[in-house]
Design a protein around this motif. Sequence first.
Motif, mmCIF file in Angstrom:
data_model
loop_
_atom_site.group_PDB
_atom_site.id
_atom_site.type_symbol
_atom_site.label_atom_id
_atom_site.label_comp_id
_atom_site.label_asym_id
_atom_site.label_seq_id
_atom_site.Cartn_x
_atom_site.Cartn_y
_atom_site.Cartn_z
ATOM 1 N N GLN A 60 -79.760 -34.266 -40.199
ATOM 2 C CA GLN A 60 -79.685 -33.402 -39.017
ATOM 3 C C GLN A 60 -79.140 -34.176 -37.821
ATOM 4 O O GLN A 60 -78.300 -33.683 -37.080
ATOM 5 N N GLU A 64 -75.702 -33.412 -35.773
ATOM 6 C CA GLU A 64 -75.668 -33.198 -34.327
ATOM 7 C C GLU A 64 -74.722 -34.181 -33.654
ATOM 8 O O GLU A 64 -73.985 -33.809 -32.737
ATOM 9 N N TYR A 68 -71.384 -33.267 -31.501
ATOM 10 C CA TYR A 68 -71.220 -33.759 -30.141
ATOM 11 C C TYR A 68 -69.894 -34.498 -30.001
ATOM 12 O O TYR A 68 -69.143 -34.285 -29.044
#
Length: 75
Positions: A60, A64, A68
């Motif tokens: 996870q 992320e 980003y």
Amino acid sequence: MNSENAMKSVEQKKIHLSLSLGSINQILAALGSMPYIQVYELIQNIKVQTELALNDHKVQSDKEMNEYEHKTANS
């Protein structure tokens, strides 16, 4: 259902706990002082579930971070 069967039913019920790695390590340390034959399956179960949870968290986090980086690169 007699009380013995009721107790076995409750013991087999699964629950989910949320513990810090520090707490998990404390539990494992305490279990480590107990006789091996009594706790080895529990220790193994804790280790497997902890590794799975950490791997899920890493996946996870990586996802992320990639999102980003993609957003900032396209800005």
